[in-house]
Design a protein around this motif. Structure first.
Motif, PDB file in Angstrom:
ATOM      1  N   THR A 128     -22.742 -18.758   9.281  1.00  0.00           N
ATOM      2  CA  THR A 128     -23.368 -18.409  10.197  1.00  0.00           C
ATOM      3  C   THR A 128     -22.537 -17.241  11.056  1.00  0.00           C
ATOM      4  O   THR A 128     -21.523 -17.293  11.099  1.00  0.00           O
ATOM      5  CB  THR A 128     -23.466 -19.533  11.556  1.00  0.00           C
ATOM      6  OG1 THR A 128     -24.048 -20.756  10.770  1.00  0.00           O
ATOM      7  CG2 THR A 128     -24.067 -19.141  12.708  1.00  0.00           C
ATOM      8  N   VAL A 129     -23.432 -16.167  11.567  1.00  0.00           N
ATOM      9  CA  VAL A 129     -23.050 -15.092  12.194  1.00  0.00           C
ATOM     10  C   VAL A 129     -23.687 -15.274  13.633  1.00  0.00           C
ATOM     11  O   VAL A 129     -24.847 -15.350  13.859  1.00  0.00           O
ATOM     12  CB  VAL A 129     -23.488 -13.761  11.696  1.00  0.00           C
ATOM     13  CG1 VAL A 129     -22.776 -12.584  12.356  1.00  0.00           C
ATOM     14  CG2 VAL A 129     -22.783 -13.819  10.171  1.00  0.00           C
ATOM     15  N   VAL A 130     -22.728 -14.946  14.701  1.00  0.00           N
ATOM     16  CA  VAL A 130     -23.108 -14.786  15.923  1.00  0.00           C
ATOM     17  C   VAL A 130     -23.296 -13.270  16.542  1.00  0.00           C
ATOM     18  O   VAL A 130     -22.387 -12.604  16.220  1.00  0.00           O
ATOM     19  CB  VAL A 130     -22.193 -15.360  16.879  1.00  0.00           C
ATOM     20  CG1 VAL A 130     -22.503 -15.209  18.567  1.00  0.00           C
ATOM     21  CG2 VAL A 130     -22.154 -16.980  16.769  1.00  0.00           C
ATOM     22  N   THR A 131     -24.465 -13.126  16.949  1.00  0.00           N
ATOM     23  CA  THR A 131     -24.670 -11.475  17.454  1.00  0.00           C
ATOM     24  C   THR A 131     -25.264 -11.647  18.750  1.00  0.00           C
ATOM     25  O   THR A 131     -25.930 -12.741  19.285  1.00  0.00           O
ATOM     26  CB  THR A 131     -25.556 -10.784  16.547  1.00  0.00           C
ATOM     27  OG1 THR A 131     -27.056 -11.271  16.662  1.00  0.00           O
ATOM     28  CG2 THR A 131     -25.277 -10.920  15.100  1.00  0.00           C
ATOM     29  N   GLU A 132     -25.618 -10.595  19.583  1.00  0.00           N
ATOM     30  CA  GLU A 132     -26.107 -10.243  20.631  1.00  0.00           C
ATOM     31  C   GLU A 132     -27.303 -10.436  20.217  1.00  0.00           C
ATOM     32  O   GLU A 132     -27.911 -10.239  19.025  1.00  0.00           O
ATOM     33  CB  GLU A 132     -25.850  -8.970  21.277  1.00  0.00           C
ATOM     34  CG  GLU A 132     -24.629  -9.002  21.913  1.00  0.00           C
ATOM     35  CD  GLU A 132     -23.653  -7.716  21.508  1.00  0.00           C
ATOM     36  OE1 GLU A 132     -22.670  -7.498  22.400  1.00  0.00           O
ATOM     37  OE2 GLU A 132     -24.167  -6.813  20.594  1.00  0.00           O
ATOM     38  N   ASN A 133     -28.534 -10.826  21.419  1.00  0.00           N
ATOM     39  CA  ASN A 133     -29.862 -10.891  20.997  1.00  0.00           C
ATOM     40  C   ASN A 133     -30.643 -10.103  22.051  1.00  0.00           C
ATOM     41  O   ASN A 133     -31.002 -10.442  23.019  1.00  0.00           O
ATOM     42  CB  ASN A 133     -30.324 -12.289  21.038  1.00  0.00           C
ATOM     43  CG  ASN A 133     -31.824 -12.487  20.361  1.00  0.00           C
ATOM     44  OD1 ASN A 133     -31.963 -11.853  19.443  1.00  0.00           O
ATOM     45  ND2 ASN A 133     -32.457 -13.375  20.858  1.00  0.00           N
ATOM     46  N   PRO A 134     -30.978  -8.594  21.706  1.00  0.00           N
ATOM     47  CA  PRO A 134     -30.996  -7.986  20.520  1.00  0.00           C
ATOM     48  C   PRO A 134     -29.635  -7.537  20.136  1.00  0.00           C
ATOM     49  O   PRO A 134     -28.840  -7.539  20.896  1.00  0.00           O
ATOM     50  CB  PRO A 134     -32.020  -7.149  20.352  1.00  0.00           C
ATOM     51  CG  PRO A 134     -31.799  -6.647  22.071  1.00  0.00           C
ATOM     52  CD  PRO A 134     -31.763  -7.943  22.672  1.00  0.00           C
ATOM     53  N   PRO A 192     -28.252 -15.931  17.416  1.00  0.00           N
ATOM     54  CA  PRO A 192     -28.278 -14.920  18.423  1.00  0.00           C
ATOM     55  C   PRO A 192     -27.920 -15.465  19.757  1.00  0.00           C
ATOM     56  O   PRO A 192     -28.382 -16.487  20.091  1.00  0.00           O
ATOM     57  CB  PRO A 192     -29.510 -14.340  18.198  1.00  0.00           C
ATOM     58  CG  PRO A 192     -30.447 -15.215  17.673  1.00  0.00           C
ATOM     59  CD  PRO A 192     -29.445 -16.295  16.693  1.00  0.00           C
ATOM     60  N   VAL A 193     -27.165 -14.671  20.669  1.00  0.00           N
ATOM     61  CA  VAL A 193     -26.738 -14.991  21.926  1.00  0.00           C
ATOM     62  C   VAL A 193     -27.580 -14.140  22.870  1.00  0.00           C
ATOM     63  O   VAL A 193     -27.626 -13.016  22.752  1.00  0.00           O
ATOM     64  CB  VAL A 193     -25.471 -15.067  22.050  1.00  0.00           C
ATOM     65  CG1 VAL A 193     -25.061 -15.369  23.645  1.00  0.00           C
ATOM     66  CG2 VAL A 193     -24.927 -16.037  21.162  1.00  0.00           C
ATOM     67  N   LEU A 221     -23.285 -18.437  24.531  1.00  0.00           N
ATOM     68  CA  LEU A 221     -22.443 -18.434  23.374  1.00  0.00           C
ATOM     69  C   LEU A 221     -21.740 -19.780  23.269  1.00  0.00           C
ATOM     70  O   LEU A 221     -21.772 -20.146  22.006  1.00  0.00           O
ATOM     71  CB  LEU A 221     -21.289 -17.474  23.623  1.00  0.00           C
ATOM     72  CG  LEU A 221     -20.235 -17.224  22.665  1.00  0.00           C
ATOM     73  CD1 LEU A 221     -20.766 -17.106  21.074  1.00  0.00           C
ATOM     74  CD2 LEU A 221     -19.261 -16.390  22.828  1.00  0.00           C
ATOM     75  N   GLU A 222     -21.425 -20.274  24.115  1.00  0.00           N
ATOM     76  CA  GLU A 222     -20.793 -21.889  24.105  1.00  0.00           C
ATOM     77  C   GLU A 222     -21.474 -22.670  23.372  1.00  0.00           C
ATOM     78  O   GLU A 222     -21.098 -23.605  22.655  1.00  0.00           O
ATOM     79  CB  GLU A 222     -19.969 -22.079  25.155  1.00  0.00           C
ATOM     80  CG  GLU A 222     -19.092 -23.261  25.292  1.00  0.00           C
ATOM     81  CD  GLU A 222     -18.309 -23.812  26.561  1.00  0.00           C
ATOM     82  OE1 GLU A 222     -17.525 -24.370  26.349  1.00  0.00           O
ATOM     83  OE2 GLU A 222     -18.648 -22.986  27.494  1.00  0.00           O
ATOM     84  N   LEU A 260     -18.324 -13.440  14.612  1.00  0.00           N
ATOM     85  CA  LEU A 260     -18.955 -12.869  15.896  1.00  0.00           C
ATOM     86  C   LEU A 260     -19.053 -11.374  15.730  1.00  0.00           C
ATOM     87  O   LEU A 260     -18.188 -10.701  15.858  1.00  0.00           O
ATOM     88  CB  LEU A 260     -18.477 -13.617  17.244  1.00  0.00           C
ATOM     89  CG  LEU A 260     -19.148 -12.951  18.381  1.00  0.00           C
ATOM     90  CD1 LEU A 260     -18.817 -14.358  19.506  1.00  0.00           C
ATOM     91  CD2 LEU A 260     -18.744 -11.844  18.900  1.00  0.00           C
ATOM     92  N   TYR A 261     -20.259 -11.031  15.766  1.00  0.00           N
ATOM     93  CA  TYR A 261     -20.424  -9.367  16.066  1.00  0.00           C
ATOM     94  C   TYR A 261     -21.048  -8.944  17.269  1.00  0.00           C
ATOM     95  O   TYR A 261     -21.853  -9.485  17.900  1.00  0.00           O
ATOM     96  CB  TYR A 261     -21.354  -8.843  14.915  1.00  0.00           C
ATOM     97  CG  TYR A 261     -22.053  -7.400  14.916  1.00  0.00           C
ATOM     98  CD1 TYR A 261     -20.794  -6.293  14.568  1.00  0.00           C
ATOM     99  CD2 TYR A 261     -22.770  -7.155  15.598  1.00  0.00           C
ATOM    100  CE1 TYR A 261     -21.181  -4.837  14.945  1.00  0.00           C
ATOM    101  CE2 TYR A 261     -23.311  -5.939  15.638  1.00  0.00           C
ATOM    102  CZ  TYR A 261     -22.368  -4.858  15.388  1.00  0.00           C
ATOM    103  OH  TYR A 261     -22.615  -3.530  15.317  1.00  0.00           O
TER     104      TYR A 261
END
Length: 397
Positions: free
Chosen positions: A117-123, A141-142, A154-155, A167-168
């Protein structure tokens, strides 16, 4: 012949925006699509002098192999600039890469297994999604707002996705929205990264292009456990064709990234590294950046003024404090790609980047990214004016 491609190629597909932007190849098109710096700002005279001096018999080493980590003198320059920006480091803490894009690829290769799993901003930045795709990750996505990534969301995402590895984030003048991550959220992001054992990939190609507001510390400067890999680039502050950027990370992480770099391409261009180092020796890049910021601020201000006057009230846009982009949000149900293809390009010869493919999860078609950096004043006003006219016909108002 049937080629037995690796399974990772299933996630490597042409970008959905490529065909739409191909339609904008007509020189009559006013394109707000590419996130390119203004070529009029490239220091052509200075770089010409630098290259002419290097391409003489006295500098044959500029055409020779060199250290995979990058020319020591260039790494010294980068380390000094980063130290001034609150990231104390030396030349040995810097890896020179082929722009920030290679840094993303190397980090993905370093930590991602299939299904991680990779967390990114959305978009998020489309180039990052393209970079991570061969490693077949999942995304969490967050949502973001005018202060960047929402830390409560995010949490929640990290709680729902135990074992998340990466996390990118583009914390400064984010691509595509132009928003900047607030300081208190930066502190909390580091706390959550420590708590959940995350590697944080901080991508900062636009950081030097601030036009107003207070300077905000980098995530790397707030890093307490060596979790942040900091990426930067000369593409927006010097010239993208040099293809030079940098990565700074904890020693063990940087060592492994260097090994992956060696396997990928041996090294960056010795000539381009030597030219950039010589430019930094002889010329004032901070003065050059200040001139670029003044030019881009003018373009940003003109863009926001024109959008305020031209767009119908149902269309919203971000007001970035720096960088190269603003982000349009149309009413729910509006398809920005269809509108561009069927109406905006044929009737107004204007192009933007439809926003759906910037979303790593559920795509939202009612957005578009506008880059103001490479458009001259007259076509900028004319193009945005025509965009507003057609949107008012489509949406009313």
């Amino acid at each position: 012949m049937t080629i037995p491609y690796a399974t990772r190629m299933s996630g490597v597909r042409p970008s959905a925006i490529r065909e739409l932007l191909r339609l904008g190849a007509d020189p009559e098109i006013v394109s707000f699509g590419g996130g390119y710096p203004d070529p009029a700002l490239f220091p052509m005279t200075e770089l010409s002098e630098v290259f002419q001096k290097l391409l003489t018999g006295a500098h044959t080493d500029a055409l020779q192999y060199t250290e995979s980590r990058g020319l020591p003198r260039l790494r010294e320059h980068i380390a000094r600039r980063l130290t001034r920006d609150g990231i104390p480091c030396g030349a040995d803490d810097v890896l020179v890469v082929q722009g920030g894009q290679q840094g993303m690829d190397l980090v993905g290769k370093l930590v991602l297994n299939v299904g991680d799993t990779v967390v990114t901003e959305n978009p998020t930045f489309l180039g990052a999604l393209i970079s991570f795709a061969p490693y077949e990750p999942r995304y969490a996505p967050v949502r973001i707002d005018e202060d960047g990534m929402d830390m409560d969301h995010l949490e929640e995402n990290l709680a729902r996705n135990p074992g998340t590895k990466l996390l990118y984030t583009v914390p400064d003048f984010q691509n595509p929205t132009g928003v900047t991550l607030a300081l208190e959220r930066r502190h909390r992001l580091i706390e959550l990264a420590n708590q959940h054992n995350l590697l944080v990939l901080e991508d900062t190609p636009y950081r030097s292009l601030r036009y107003e507001g207070e300077h905000v510390p980098t995530l790397k400067s707030l890093d307490t456990e060596g979790r942040v890999v900091h990426l930067g680039s000369f593409s927006k502050i010097l010239a993208p064709g040099m293809r030079l950027g940098w990565a700074v990370a904890a020693p063990d992480v940087l060592e492994k990234l260097g090994l992956l770099k060696l396997a990928a391409d041996t090294q960056c261009s010795t000539l381009n590294m030597a030219a950039t180092s010589a430019y930094l020796d002889s010329y004032d890049i901070d003065a050059h950046i200040a001139d670029a910021c003044a030019a881009y601020k003018h373009k940003r201000d003109l863009t926001l003024k024109t959008l305020s006057e031209a767009l119908p009230p149902s269309v919203r846009f971000t007001r970035p404090q720096g960088g190269l982009f603003t982000w349009l949000t149309f009413p729910t149900g509006f398809d920005a790609a269809t509108f561009m293809r069927d109406t905006l390009l044929p009737l107004a010869k204007v192009a933007y980047v439809p926003g759906a493919t910037f979303f790593p999860g559920t795509q939202e078609p009612n957005h578009a990214r506008l880059s103001f950096s490479g458009v001259a004043d007259e076509p900028l006003v004319r193009g945005l004016g025509r965009l507003g006219e057609l949107l008012r016909q489509e949406l009313g108002g």
